[in-house]
Design an enzyme around this catalytic site. Structure first.
Site, mmCIF file in Angstrom:
data_model
loop_
_atom_site.group_PDB
_atom_site.id
_atom_site.type_symbol
_atom_site.label_atom_id
_atom_site.label_comp_id
_atom_site.label_asym_id
_atom_site.label_seq_id
_atom_site.Cartn_x
_atom_site.Cartn_y
_atom_site.Cartn_z
ATOM 1 N N TRP A 1 3.366 -0.297 6.902
ATOM 2 C CA TRP A 1 1.931 -0.178 7.126
ATOM 3 C C TRP A 1 1.154 -0.851 5.990
ATOM 4 O O TRP A 1 1.726 -1.486 5.110
ATOM 5 C CB TRP A 1 1.558 1.298 7.292
ATOM 6 C CG TRP A 1 1.821 1.799 8.698
ATOM 7 C CD1 TRP A 1 2.548 1.172 9.676
ATOM 8 C CD2 TRP A 1 1.351 3.025 9.275
ATOM 9 N NE1 TRP A 1 2.548 1.933 10.813
ATOM 10 C CE2 TRP A 1 1.827 3.065 10.608
ATOM 11 C CE3 TRP A 1 0.584 4.097 8.801
ATOM 12 C CZ2 TRP A 1 1.532 4.140 11.463
ATOM 13 C CZ3 TRP A 1 0.294 5.162 9.655
ATOM 14 C CH2 TRP A 1 0.760 5.174 10.965
ATOM 15 N N ARG B 1 -1.433 6.953 2.527
ATOM 16 C CA ARG B 1 -1.177 5.540 2.852
ATOM 17 C C ARG B 1 -2.238 4.576 2.320
ATOM 18 O O ARG B 1 -3.316 4.962 1.931
ATOM 19 C CB ARG B 1 -1.066 5.380 4.363
ATOM 20 C CG ARG B 1 -2.250 5.864 5.184
ATOM 21 C CD ARG B 1 -1.928 5.644 6.662
ATOM 22 N NE ARG B 1 -2.931 6.150 7.565
ATOM 23 C CZ ARG B 1 -2.921 7.374 8.091
ATOM 24 N NH1 ARG B 1 -1.984 8.243 7.755
ATOM 25 N NH2 ARG B 1 -3.860 7.738 8.935
ATOM 26 N N ASP C 1 -4.934 -4.252 10.835
ATOM 27 C CA ASP C 1 -5.548 -4.417 9.506
ATOM 28 C C ASP C 1 -5.168 -5.726 8.791
ATOM 29 O O ASP C 1 -3.997 -6.113 8.778
ATOM 30 C CB ASP C 1 -5.097 -3.297 8.558
ATOM 31 C CG ASP C 1 -5.123 -1.939 9.188
ATOM 32 O OD1 ASP C 1 -5.610 -1.796 10.318
ATOM 33 O OD2 ASP C 1 -4.616 -1.004 8.544
HETATM 34 N N1 DQQ Z 1 -3.544 0.993 10.048
HETATM 35 C C1 DQQ Z 1 -4.377 2.040 9.563
HETATM 36 C C2 DQQ Z 1 -3.816 2.305 8.218
HETATM 37 C C3 DQQ Z 1 -2.356 2.146 8.422
HETATM 38 C C4 DQQ Z 1 -2.283 1.003 9.368
HETATM 39 C C5 DQQ Z 1 -5.821 1.676 9.560
HETATM 40 C C6 DQQ Z 1 -1.182 1.089 10.383
HETATM 41 O O1 DQQ Z 1 -4.141 3.571 7.728
HETATM 42 O O2 DQQ Z 1 -1.671 1.857 7.223
HETATM 43 O O3 DQQ Z 1 -6.186 0.955 10.691
HETATM 44 O O4 DQQ Z 1 -1.126 -0.090 11.136
#
Ligand code: DQQ
Length: 575
Positions: free
Chosen positions: A116, A180, A56
């Site tokens: 994250w 998250r 991300d």
């Molecule tokens: N990637 C997810 C998120 C998380 C992150 C989405 C973890 O929900 O925070 O691709 O790498």
């Protein structure tokens, strides 16, 4: 003894120079010239780290003349891992990047198992703050705060974590390990900042609202800001206003009659970014979306191909809102390990509300045009049925192409009821090589000379009850002779104006990625493809028409694209 000391000194100096990027043992990502044969899929102008895993985009922002992009990164492997960090790069133009030291790594109990996704908010007085999700010592998901060590450094190289993290924990009705991805905050008229956070409870997907006055003390509302049944967890929510008129962006806190709001969510189960347009009722802390999530092709998506976990920011330097999205690989895990890297970022896109008010428009930032080199043009070329015309004179593996097609009399179009057909399925059944009436016509990109490999980005036109519609597809079924790839064909419907009778397409082609913008950016499809023949100078670009009716290329401009500088390491941080 002296020899040993000299050897140790040499090794230390060598690894220091290597770490700082002063010497490099692998070719820097990039140019047609520098990509070794063993790395035909490495891109030349799409952002990626020199090696290992990226997912991300995090916390994009513009600060003191510099664009910042943080991203989810596994510094130890080309696969996702259990110690994900925030890597950090900066740019003056959104296209050429300098890699800095990692911004945030696991170090506190509240993020010891990974850092994250999250976002940046720029507080009054030009003070950026990061909110990010930590995976804590119990593997629970909590929200953490970090601030820059030195605000006078425009690169914001160092970040200090708030010592009393976490600042938010899951409320009642949210699973401890599914809370998250805090968004950029916006400031309400009551003086409180608000963020949205993705969450899950059983099969329910939730967007949770957090509120604060000082970014340290938060209240987290157990009543969801948005709820969906049977979807599972919501990831990376984004919430922002768009002007009802014009392409300019507005600050995330803007709230008046001149704006509408966008709520974007991603679902891990259906990894696409869906968005809703609607009305933000700030006094009720709620959002009235114009439409509901249906789980069908009626749902609006930023991109109908590979594009996930995206994030926007307001670029106040140029009054525009910019969207970044993670473009994952379509090859196997073993391929990623062999390549030594995985994951791309899309070319940043300007995003605004379409004149119809019913969807968003996206367009690659203007800065990417600086990479345009040799140009070839075609005008007024009629493509009769079964035509294939090569666009030669450019590097077809690394190109930017804009084409405007003029349609024949669309009265003759085939009939369809778009409510009864899934465009993605239609795209794979009515693929590029099939013959229709008006279409398929479009571009055949990353194609081998004998056409055994090609990715066709094409259109078909249909007559629906009371209107005309177009189908835009990206057909990966023949994109590679290799068998072990995800070759899903993507597609979407859009409205065709019978008065203009033209359809536009722009494709950014970069070795293993094709980002396509149909109808001026109203329909976007991103594809990852891994040709085995159509690589480097063996890649070709064509326009084609397989419909029984002729279409005309009224204007086509294509450019070879130069190499962006994406392998540059920040040297100051090494000293
Ligand atoms: N990637 C997810 C998120 C998380 C992150 C989405 C973890 O929900 O925070 O691709 O790498």
């Amino acid at each position: 003894m002296e020899r040993l000391a000299a050897t140790v000194l040499f090794i230390c100096l060598f690894s220091f120079l290597l770490n700082c990027g002063i010497i490099q043992i692998e070719a820097s990502p990039g140019s047609v010239d520098s990509i070794p044969e063993t790395q035909p899929y490495r891109t030349s102008y799409h952002f990626q780290p020199s090696h290992n895993w990226m997912n991300d985009p995090n916390g994009p922002m513009y600060y003191k003349g510099v664009y910042h992009l943080f991203y989810q990164h596994n510094p130890y492997a080309a696969t996702f891992g259990d110690r994900i960090i925030w890597a950090h790069s900066v740019s003056y133009d959104l296209i050429n990047w300098i890699h800095l030291n990692n911004a945030i790594e696991p170090s506190q109990p509240s993020d010891i198992n990974s850092c994250w996704s999250g976002s940046v908010t720029i507080l009054p007085g030009e003070k950026p703050v990061i909110l990010y999700t930590g995976i804590d010592a119990n593997k629970h998901q909590v929200q953490n705060l970090a601030t820059p060590k030195n605000l006078s450094d425009p690169f914001l190289r160092e970040w200090i974590k708030y010592p009393h993290n976490p600042i938010m924990r899951p409320p009642i009705g949210v699973e401890l390990d599914n809370f998250r991805d805090p968004s950029t905050a916006w400031l309400g008229k009551d003086g409180k900042w608000r963020v949205v956070i993705g969450a899950q409870n059983g099969d329910e997907g939730k967007v949770i609202l957090g509120q604060t006055e000082d970014f340290v003390n938060w209240t987290v509302d157990a009543n969801p800001f948005y709820l969906s049944e049977n979807t599972g967890v919501v990831e990376c929510p984004d919430f922002y206003p768009v002007s009802i008129e014009g392409a300019n962006g507005v600050d995330t806190s803007e709230e008046n009659l001149n704006v509408r709001h966008v709520l974007k969510i991603g679902y891990l189960r259906i990894p696409h970014d869906f968005y809703f347009l609607g009305k933000y009722l700030s006094d009720q802390n709620s959002f009235m979306a114009d439409t509901k999530f249906t789980g069908t092709s009626l749902d609006l998506r930023y991109d109908y191909g590979k594009f996930y976990a995206s994030k926007t920011f307001f670029d106040y330097a140029k009054s525009r809102r910019i969207l970044w999205g993670w473009v994952n690989e379509s090859d196997t895990r073993q391929d990623d390990i062999d390549k030594g890297w995985a994951g791309l970022q899309s070319i940043p896109r300007q995003v605004w509300l379409d004149k119809s008010g019913k969807r968003l428009v996206q367009w690659p930032v203007e800065e990417v045009e600086e990479l345009r080199k040799e140009q070839v043009s075609i005008t007024g070329e009629k493509l009769v049925s079964k035509s294939l015309l090569e666009v030669s004179g450019i590097t077809a593996s690394q190109a930017d192409v804009e084409v405007l097609f003029e349609l024949p009399d669309i009265e003759n179009a085939e009939g369809i009821d778009p409510t009864k057909v899934d465009p993605q399925i239609l795209c794979s059944e009515e693929y590029a090589a099939q013959s229709g009436i008006i279409g398929p016509f479009g571009l055949s990109a990353l194609a081998s000379e004998d056409q055994t490999e090609q990715t066709a980005i094409f259109f078909r036109i249909y007559k629906a009850p009371n209107r005309y519609i177009g189908l835009m597809c990206s057909d990966q079924s023949r994109s590679s002779l290799r068998k072990d790839l995800d070759k899903t064909t993507y597609g979407s419907f859009f409205d065709v104006d019978p008065k203009t009778r033209t359809i536009s397409l722009r494709s950014l082609i970069d070795h293993s990625i094709i980002e396509s913008f149909g109808e001026g950016g109203r329909v976007c499809i991103t594809s990852r493809v891994y040709p085995s023949l159509a690589i480097h100078e063996n890649a070709h670009l064509y326009v084609f028409n397989n419909g029984s009716q002729s279409v005309t290329v009224s204007k086509l401009n294509a450019w070879s694209m130069g190499k962006a500088d994406i392998g540059h390491q920040d040297t100051i941080s090494c000293f």
